[in-house]
Design an enzyme around this catalytic site. Structure first.
Site, PDB file in Angstrom:
ATOM      1  N   GLU A   1       0.820  -1.220   0.000  1.00 26.03           N
ATOM      2  CA  GLU A   1       0.000   0.000   0.000  1.00 26.03           C
ATOM      3  C   GLU A   1       0.849   1.264   0.000  1.00 26.03           C
ATOM      4  OE1 GLU A   1      -3.208   0.273  -0.393  1.00 26.03           O
ATOM      5  OE2 GLU A   1      -4.072  -1.670   0.157  1.00 26.03           O
TER       6      GLU A   1
ATOM      7  N   GLU B   1     -13.521 -14.615   2.412  1.00 33.84           N
ATOM      8  CA  GLU B   1     -13.963 -14.400   1.032  1.00 33.84           C
ATOM      9  C   GLU B   1     -15.060 -15.388   0.696  1.00 33.84           C
ATOM     10  OE1 GLU B   1     -12.752 -12.101  -1.188  1.00 33.84           O
ATOM     11  OE2 GLU B   1     -13.034 -12.936  -3.207  1.00 33.84           O
TER      12      GLU B   1
ATOM     13  N   ASP C   1     -19.685  -1.488  -3.021  1.00 35.91           N
ATOM     14  CA  ASP C   1     -18.847  -1.290  -1.833  1.00 35.91           C
ATOM     15  C   ASP C   1     -19.722  -1.017  -0.625  1.00 35.91           C
ATOM     16  OD1 ASP C   1     -16.452  -1.601  -3.134  1.00 35.91           O
ATOM     17  OD2 ASP C   1     -15.962   0.539  -3.230  1.00 35.91           O
TER      18      ASP C   1
ATOM     19  N   CYS D   1     -18.287 -12.691  -5.871  1.00 34.88           N
ATOM     20  CA  CYS D   1     -17.494 -12.859  -4.654  1.00 34.88           C
ATOM     21  C   CYS D   1     -17.717 -11.676  -3.720  1.00 34.88           C
ATOM     22  CB  CYS D   1     -16.010 -13.034  -4.978  1.00 34.88           C
ATOM     23  SG  CYS D   1     -15.220 -11.609  -5.742  1.00 34.88           S
TER      24      CYS D   1
ATOM     25  N   ARG E   1     -10.934  -4.055   8.622  1.00 34.86           N
ATOM     26  CA  ARG E   1     -11.831  -2.942   8.308  1.00 34.86           C
ATOM     27  C   ARG E   1     -13.088  -2.982   9.170  1.00 34.86           C
ATOM     28  NH1 ARG E   1     -10.648  -0.798   2.818  1.00 34.86           N
ATOM     29  NH2 ARG E   1      -8.375  -0.727   2.850  1.00 34.86           N
TER      30      ARG E   1
HETATM   31  P1  ATP Z   1      -9.462   0.527  -1.027  1.00 36.23           P
HETATM   32  O1  ATP Z   1     -10.062   1.330  -2.124  1.00 36.23           O
HETATM   33  O2  ATP Z   1      -9.891   0.924   0.347  1.00 36.23           O
HETATM   34  O3  ATP Z   1      -7.979   0.339  -1.171  1.00 36.23           O
HETATM   35  P2  ATP Z   1      -9.919  -1.808  -2.525  1.00 36.23           P
HETATM   36  O4  ATP Z   1     -10.906  -1.348  -3.533  1.00 36.23           O
HETATM   37  O5  ATP Z   1      -8.480  -1.884  -2.889  1.00 36.23           O
HETATM   38  O6  ATP Z   1     -10.082  -0.928  -1.182  1.00 36.23           O
HETATM   39  P3  ATP Z   1     -10.813  -4.464  -2.755  1.00 36.23           P
HETATM   40  O7  ATP Z   1      -9.777  -4.780  -3.740  1.00 36.23           O
HETATM   41  O8  ATP Z   1     -12.206  -4.280  -3.194  1.00 36.23           O
HETATM   42  O9  ATP Z   1     -10.396  -3.177  -1.919  1.00 36.23           O
HETATM   43  O10 ATP Z   1     -10.710  -5.536  -1.559  1.00 36.23           O
HETATM   44  C1  ATP Z   1     -11.827  -6.084  -0.909  1.00 36.23           C
HETATM   45  C2  ATP Z   1     -11.779  -5.878   0.587  1.00 36.23           C
HETATM   46  O11 ATP Z   1     -10.499  -6.218   1.105  1.00 36.23           O
HETATM   47  C3  ATP Z   1     -11.995  -4.451   1.052  1.00 36.23           C
HETATM   48  O12 ATP Z   1     -13.357  -4.141   1.132  1.00 36.23           O
HETATM   49  C4  ATP Z   1     -11.338  -4.454   2.406  1.00 36.23           C
HETATM   50  O13 ATP Z   1     -12.213  -5.020   3.371  1.00 36.23           O
HETATM   51  C5  ATP Z   1     -10.188  -5.403   2.224  1.00 36.23           C
HETATM   52  N1  ATP Z   1      -8.927  -4.674   1.972  1.00 36.23           N
HETATM   53  C6  ATP Z   1      -8.421  -4.294   0.783  1.00 36.23           C
HETATM   54  N2  ATP Z   1      -7.239  -3.675   0.922  1.00 36.23           N
HETATM   55  C7  ATP Z   1      -6.985  -3.667   2.262  1.00 36.23           C
HETATM   56  C8  ATP Z   1      -5.913  -3.179   3.057  1.00 36.23           C
HETATM   57  N3  ATP Z   1      -4.854  -2.585   2.505  1.00 36.23           N
HETATM   58  N4  ATP Z   1      -5.968  -3.333   4.402  1.00 36.23           N
HETATM   59  C9  ATP Z   1      -7.027  -3.948   4.980  1.00 36.23           C
HETATM   60  N5  ATP Z   1      -8.070  -4.436   4.283  1.00 36.23           N
HETATM   61  C10 ATP Z   1      -8.061  -4.300   2.944  1.00 36.23           C
HETATM   62 ZN    ZN Z   2     -13.003 -12.075  -5.114  1.00 43.09          ZN
HETATM   63 MG    MG Z   3      -6.839  -0.685  -2.547  1.00 39.46          MG
END
Ligand code: ATP
Ligand code: ZN
Ligand code: MG
Length: 505
Positions: A344, A361, A422, A464, A471
């Site tokens: 990140e 998941e 979301d 999924c 979170r």
């Molecule tokens: P964001 O925009 O906040 O980075 P994302 O769109 O990258 O989220 P997704 O790829 O949709 O997130 O991931 C699905 C779920 O995984 C999220 O709703 C969250 O609960 C979790 N998640 C994703 N990235 C992280 C992270 N860096 N730390 C903790 N939980 C995470």
């Molecule tokens: Zn998935």
């Molecule tokens: Mg992200």
């Protein structure tokens, strides 16, 4: 954008092309332009959009061809059709086709070029020029590249980049679906700071990584138990264990290979497991107390892939390349067997945006109707859970990449249901919203990528939902605070008395 193609190539034969074969070649060219290249082309297609041979000449064993086209029977397709045809003709003169050499390949894309478009830099692109209304490309491609449809994919790529650039920085189209009632929040602190103060968590030694103590872990397990009881069991999801080391092949098929690179934790393997090969590394550490990274870099292969990024891709090889019986659908499964990892970078924040996190998941497969129905059932149950059990202030929103939100990008029946919703919770301490989970209907993307079919021949879709425990914890504590007796009863009851185990002097 409208493409125009031109191509010059030599068909090289096993011996000199004799004069008596020339009339046959002449006729073949004529026939190709009037019949062969028109196969499969709509009747109303403009004449100059269809591939045609505009020049041909014979020198020794080579037949040199020049072709032009617009979008129909593109020059490379035309070339291959003609090759097959003419090889048959010359076979009668006992002359065999030996080689196909592309000497010139140009593409011109006409149409508005959005500002900020960055053309790809790839080995196949010899030169690229970009004006306000046209892009001119000279490609360096072999016959094998043409068979692999490199020009078509390249143009598709440029079109995608143009679509994305046209929407500038706006990456997502956001549309509110549901908003919970407003709630009073007496707690207004950042829960991570309080968790640290209370000794619930400590920074681990890798970036964006925490060690969760007994109380924090207890809260994770409390949420897990609630998800099991309220969602997983009533909807009949069955547990599986998905791998957490993901080889490239999985991401190639899931589509993540199209763009996940900046956020991957890469995985490499030793070139050999011979202890003698590694002895100098171990010795270096023993003597200096430092791990010699550069020395290690020389001794490893790969990366062979990365650590789990999204949980579901790793499931798909379980059914990849098979045909499912009708009666196993809809199938509902889930995985909670390990961590997810994302680089990140500077975005790290508290426990909620970390490089190592924990997720349940849910994954489901079925006909388009079944897939959408499962998503709807989930939405219904999540809503009850967040409103009545966890008593959160939350909202849900449909998010679509901007350029896909535009008409035409999502075609096909039922496709308006494809996409992600979301779930966001308000963080009173910063008055902002945090995405804590999502629900996606992925259409046939995964079944297509991993080649999964159904006995009945009907369409197979999947969906999924990723439930992020960090979170959930961050959202819950931010709204409910640390007075356990203020917590909603179902959480309070399951959490019990999470004893501390470690005391520090
Ligand atoms: P964001 O925009 O906040 O980075 P994302 O769109 O990258 O989220 P997704 O790829 O949709 O997130 O991931 C699905 C779920 O995984 C999220 O709703 C969250 O609960 C979790 N998640 C994703 N990235 C992280 C992270 N860096 N730390 C903790 N939980 C995470
Ligand atoms: Zn998935
Ligand atoms: Mg992200």
């Amino acid at each position: 954008m409208q493409p125009r193609f031109s191509l010059t190539a030599d068909l090289v034969f096993s011996k000199e092309i004799p004069d008596e074969a020339l009339p046959a070649i002449e006729r073949a060219v004529e026939e190709a332009n009037t019949v062969l290249f028109r196969k499969g082309v709509p009747k109303d297609a403009p004449e100059d959009e269809i591939g045609r041979i505009t020049g041909h000449s014979v020198a020794g064993a080579a037949l040199t061809l020049t072709l032009v086209s617009g979008g129909y029977t593109r020059v490379h397709d035309a070339l291959f059709r003609f090759r097959k045809h003419v090889a048959g003709l010359l076979g009668r003169h006992r002359i065999g086709l030996r080689d196909l050499v592309v000497s010139d390949y140009r593409v011109e894309l006409r149409g508005e070029v959005p500002e900020g478009l960055r053309l790809p830099v790839l080995p196949f692109i010899q030169s690229a020029e970009c004006g306000p209304e046209r892009i001119d490309l000279v490609l360096a491609v072999s016959a094998a590249d043409l068979e692999n449809k490199i020009p078509d994919r390249l143009i598709r790529l440029i079109e995608e980049k143009a679509e994305a650039a046209a929407y500038g920085g706006k990456t997502e189209h956001w549309e509110l679906v549901y908003e919970s009632p407003k709630r009073e929040h007496s707690y207004r602190e950042d829960p991570t700071a309080e968790m640290i103060r209370r000794g619930w968590i400590k920074h681990a030694l890798s970036r964006g990584q925490w060690i969760h103590g007994p109380q924090s872990t207890r809260l994770f397990r409390t949420f897990e138990a609630i998800v099991l009881e309220e969602i997983i069991e009533p909807l009949g999801f069955t547990e599986m264990v998905f791998p957490k080391l993901v080889p490239w092949e999985v991401w190639m098929k899931s589509g993540h290979a199209k763009g996940v690179y900046p956020e991957i934790y890469y995985v490499s393997v030793p070139k050999t497991r011979d202890p003698a090969y590694w002895e100098e590394v171990a010795d270096y550490f023993k003597v200096t107390g430092e791990v010699p990274i550069e020395m290690i870099r020389e001794k490893i292969d790969g990366p062979i892939g990365g650590l789990c990024y999204a949980q579901c891709p790793s499931f798909w090889p379980f059914v990849g390349g098979t045909t499912l019986t009708n009666d196993c659908l809809p199938a509902r499964i889930f995985d909670r067997s390990g961590t997810s990892h994302r680089y990140e970078s500077g975005g790290i924040h508290g426990i909620e945006r970390v490089d190592e996190f924990h997720r349940i998941e849910l994954l489901w497969l079925g006909s388009p109707e079944q897939t959408v129905e499962t998503a709807d059932l989930l939405h219904e149950r999540y809503r009850r859970l967040f409103d009545e059990v966890l008593e959160l202030e939350w909202r849900s929103a449909r998010v679509t990449p901007w350029f896909m939100a535009q008409e035409g990008m999502l075609g096909g029946e039922g496709s308006e249901r494809i996409g992600t919703t979301d779930y966001e919770a308000v963080l009173p301490y910063s008055d902002s919203w945090l995405e804590f989970q999502n629900v996606s209907v992925n259409g046939d993307k995964y079944p297509r990528g991993f080649n999964v079919k159904v006995q009945s021949g009907q369409d197979l879709w999947s969906g999924c939902s990723g439930i992020g425990l960090e979170r959930w914890t961050a959202a819950f504590l931010a709204q409910k605070g640390f007075e356990l007796d203020d917590w909603p009863a179902p959480v309070r009851r399951r959490f019990g008395d999470a004893h501390e185990i470690f005391r520090f002097v």
